[in-house]
Design an enzyme around this catalytic site. Structure first.
Site: not given
Length: 626
Positions: A151, A184, A188, A238
Site C-alpha cells: 500500500d 495493493d 486501504d 475499488r
C-alpha cells in the site's frame, strides 16, 4: 535541521478561471472533523526533512511534529515503511515532495494529517524473494510487493481522526502492468479505523484504489469515512470498495475505471454529485453481501446496466455546504484542476505560497523565516576557508590539502597498471572509466592495491585518485608510501552509482625517483573502484636564483622572524611555501599584502628554501636558519 516555530494550514477560496458557477474551498470537512477533530502536529514544532532516516525518526516518535518533506525520499531497492505516530502532520513542500518506494503505515494511531505528498511503491525494485519486500508467488501465485503490504498508505488497527489531502498516489498503467496483485491499495483502511477524510487527491494508473474493510467479517460501527473532490484516472477498481457503517462519497471525478463504487455488507454511503465517465459498473453492490446507498445527483456517462444498491439515508453530522461543488457538471473541470500536489503550495516554513527554501546546510531560510542562506566552502564546511586551487582541487580549510602549483605537470597513472591483492580484478563493466579498465579490489578489510609513481624531485606532492563508489558507505583506505603510512584514513565517499566518477585529492611526501604507493581498505566493502591516479609534479625547487627583484628576504641568516618583501608581480594571488633542504614542505601561506613574515624560531638550524608562486611563475630563494 532547523526548527521553525510557525505553521499555518492553508485554507483557500479560489475562483475557477472560465467558470462562474464553481468555487473551491480547501477547508477540512467530513468525518475527520468529528470525534474531537483532527489537528495533526499543529501543537508541536515544525521540522524539515529531506532523507529517509530523518523522516522515519520524526514521524515515528511520540512527540507532536509538523514534518515538512523536501524533495524525493527513498530507501533503496528494498523500499521502506514509515510507521506514523499520533499527532503528526506530514506536509510536502512545493510540488516535488515524493516518497519513492516508501509507504506510510498508520496502525492504532490518531490525529494525523498527510498533505501535498506524491507517493508510489514503484520505487521498490527488488525482484528476488526477500522477506517483507517481495514474493515471486504472493498470496495468489502472482508476484507481489510486500513492503507496507503493497500500500501507498495503509490505515489499520484502531486508527482515528486522519486527514489525507492533496496527495498524488499511483503505480503503473494497469493496461501495461497487468498483474493485479503486484501492488495493493493506494489508500486501504481496515480494522476499527474511522473518522477519516480523503480529499483533493489525484489517484491514477493503478488496479485497486481504496479498500475499506479487509473482509466481510471486518466490520465496525464507527468506520466513518469521507471521500470528496478526488480525481481517479485510470484506476480500475475499488473507488471505493466499502464495507461496514457509514460513508460519504461526493464531488469525485472518475475516468478510465472498469468497476468503480462497490458498496457492500450493510454499508450506507451517501454518493453525491460525482461525475463518472464511461465505464463498466459505476455504483453497484454484490448479491451475496449487499450494501446500500443514498444517491444524489450523480452523472454517469455510460455504464453496463445493473441494479443499484438498495436505498438508505446516510447520517452525515457535519456541514459541508462551503466546500460542495453544487453543479455536478463542474466536477470534471474543478477536480482535475485543483487535486494533487502543488495546489496548496506550502514552503518549508509552512507558509502557503511562501518563498522560504532549504539552503545547502539543510536550514529553512528566506521567505518569512528572517534567516539568510548559509555559505559552504568547497569542502562542505559552513563559513569554511577551503578553496579551489589552480589544479581544480579543494584545498585549505579542513581538507588537509595544500594548494598545488597551477603550472605543475600532471602525470597520469592508469590504475590497471598497478598490482593488487589476490582476488582483485580489472573490470570494464561500468561505463565512464578511462584507459582499458578499472581496479575492483575484494570486499574485505585489508584488501590492498599499489602502484609505482616516479617524481623528479623530493617534495610534498599533490595527487588525486579518480574513482566510483556506488554503495551507500564511505570506502576509506590507509595510504602507505614506500612501506610507511602517511595517511591513516583517506575517504572515498559514495558517488551515487558505479558509473558516476569523482576524484579525491590528497598530498603525499614523495622521494626523488620511484615511489610505491599502497592503498589498504579499512572497510569490509573493500576499496572503491579505482580508475586513474594523477600526480601533480611541482617545478623543481633547485631552480637558479634568478629574478632577484621579484622578492627579497631578510635577515639572512635568520634567527627568529623572516621578512619577505614582494615585488609587483607577486603582491596578489601568490603563495609562499617554505621547504627544508630535502624538499619536505614545512608551511604554506597565501599572500595578502606586499610584506609578509615567517616565524622561523621553532625550526632547527640549517638550510631552507622559500618558494613564491603566482600561478605563472615560481621563484626560489635559499636562506640559512641559525
Amino acid at each position: 535541521m532547523k526548527k521553525i516555530v510557525l505553521f499555518l494550514i492553508f485554507t483557500g477560496l479560489l475562483a475557477i478561471p472560465g467558470l462562474v458557477t464553481a468555487q473551491v474551498n480547501f477547508d477540512l470537512v467530513g468525518f475527520a472533523t468529528q470525534n474531537g477533530g483532527t489537528t495533526g502536529g499543529q501543537a508541536g514544532s515544525v521540522v524539515n526533512v529531506s532523507n529517509y532516516t530523518d523522516l522515519k525518526s520524526y514521524a515515528e516518535s511520540t512527540t507532536a511534529y509538523t514534518i515538512m518533506v523536501n524533495g524525493t525520499i527513498s530507501n533503496g531497492a528494498n523500499g521502506g515503511t514509515i510507521i506514523v505516530g499520533s499527532n503528526k502532520s506530514i506536509i510536502g513542500v512545493g510540488n516535488t515532495a515524493y516518497l519513492f518506494g516508501v509507504g506510510l503505515d498508520i496502525n492504532s494511531h490518531s490525529n494525523i494529517i498527510i498533505r501535498n505528498l506524491k507517493i508510489s511503491m514503484t520505487g521498490v525494485t527488488t525482484r528476488v524473494d526477500t522477506p517483507g519486500v517481495y514474493s515471486a508467488t504472493g498470496d495468489n501465485g502472482l508476484p507481489q510487493i510486500l513492503v507496507n503490504g503493497g500500500d501507498c498508505i495503509g490505515i489499520r488497527g484502531s486508527s482515528t481522526n486522519i486527514w489525507i489531502d492533496h496527495c498524488e498516489l499511483f503505480s503503473i498503467d494497469p493496461d501495461i502492468q497487468t498483474n493485479i496483485d503486484l501492488y495493493d491499495g493506494l489508500i486501504d483502511i481496515k480494522g476499527q479505523s474511522g473518522f477519516i477524510t480523503v480529499s483533493w487527491c489525484y489517484m491514477h494508473d493503478h488496479h485497486k484504489s481504496n479498500l475499506v474493510g479487509a473482509s466481510e467479517t471486518d466490520l465496525w460501527v464507527d468506520r466513518k469515512i469521507t471521500y470528496h473532490h478526488n480525481y481517479y484516472n485510470k484506476v480500475h477498481y475499488r473507488i471505493p470498495m466499502y464495507r461496514g457503517a457509514t460513508g460519504h462519497f461526493f464531488n469525485n471525478y472518475v475516468v478510465g475505471a472498469v468497476d468503480a463504487s462497490e458498496i457492500r455488507n450493510g454499508s450506507c454511503v451517501r454518493v453525491e454529485k460525482n461525475y463518472y465517465e464511461a465505464l463498466h459498473y459505476s455504483i453497484y453492490t454484490p448479491n451475496d453481501y449487499p450494501g446500500n446507498t443514498e444517491r444524489i445527483d450523480n452523472i454517469e456517462i455510460a455504464r453496463t446496466p445493473r441494479a443499484y444498491p438498495g436505498n438508505c439515508v446516510a447520517t452525515i453530522p457535519y456541514d459541508y455546504s462551503a466546500v460542495l461543488t453544487n453543479v455536478t457538471d463542474d466536477v470534471k473541470t474543478v477536480v482535475p484542476l485543483y487535486s494533487g500536489v502543488g495546489r496548496i503550495g506550502n514552503d518549508c516554513n509552512g507558509d502557503n505560497m511562501g518563498t522560504a527554501y532549504l539552503d545547502s546546510c539543510g536550514i529553512c531560510v528566506g521567505g518569512n523565516t528572517g534567516l539568510q542562506a548559509c555559505v559552504l566552502d568547497c569542502n562542505g564546511v559552513q563559513d569554511g576557508t577551503a578553496f579551489i586551487d589552480g589544479c581544480n582541487i579543494c584545498v585549505g580549510g579542513n581538507t588537509g590539502n595544500t594548494a598545488c602549483d597551477a603550472d605543475c605537470t600532471w602525470t597520469e597513472y592508469q590504475a590497471e597498471t598497478g598490482t593488487m591483492i589476490t582476488g582483485g580484478t580489472i573490470d570494464s563493466n561500468n561505463a565512464g572509466f578511462t584507459g582499458t579498465g578499472f581496479v575492483n579490489t575484494p570486499n574485505a578489510i585489508g584488501a590492498w592495491y599499489e602502484i609505482v609513481v616516479n617524481v623528479a624531485t623530493a617534495d610534498e606532492q599533490n595527487l588525486r585518485f579518480r574513482y566510483a563508489n556506488g554503495s551507500a558507505v564511505n570506502r576509506a583506505v590507509s595510504v602507505l608510501v614506500n612501506g610507511s603510512e602517511q595517511i591513516s584514513s583517506l575517504n572515498f565517499p559514495s558517488t551515487g552509482s558505479f558509473t558516476t566518477w569523482d576524484s579525491v585529492a590528497f598530498s603525499l611526501s614523495l622521494i626523488e625517483g620511484n615511489n610505491t604507493i599502497r592503498f589498504v581498505s579499512l572497510t569490509s566493502s573493500g576499496a572503491a573502484n579505482l580508475d586513474r591516479l594523477d600526480v601533480c609534479q611541482s617545478t623543481p625547487l633547485g631552480v637558479p636564483e634568478t629574478n632577484f627583484e621579484a622578492f627579497s628576504v631578510y635577515p639572512n641568516p635568520v634567527t627568529n622572524l623572516l621578512t619577505i618583501e614582494l615585488g609587483k608581480e607577486f603582491d596578489t594571488n601568490s603563495v609562499i611555501k617554505l621547504y627544508d633542504i630535502s624538499g619536505k614542505l614545512i608551511s604554506t601561506k597565501k599572500v595578502k599584502e606586499a610584506t609578509q613574515t615567517l616565524n622561523m624560531q621553532h625550526l632547527q638550524a640549517g638550510v631552507y628554501l622559500v618558494k613564491v608562486s603566482n600561478g605563472t611563475k615560481n621563484v626560489v630563494k635559499r636562506i640559512v636558519k641559525e
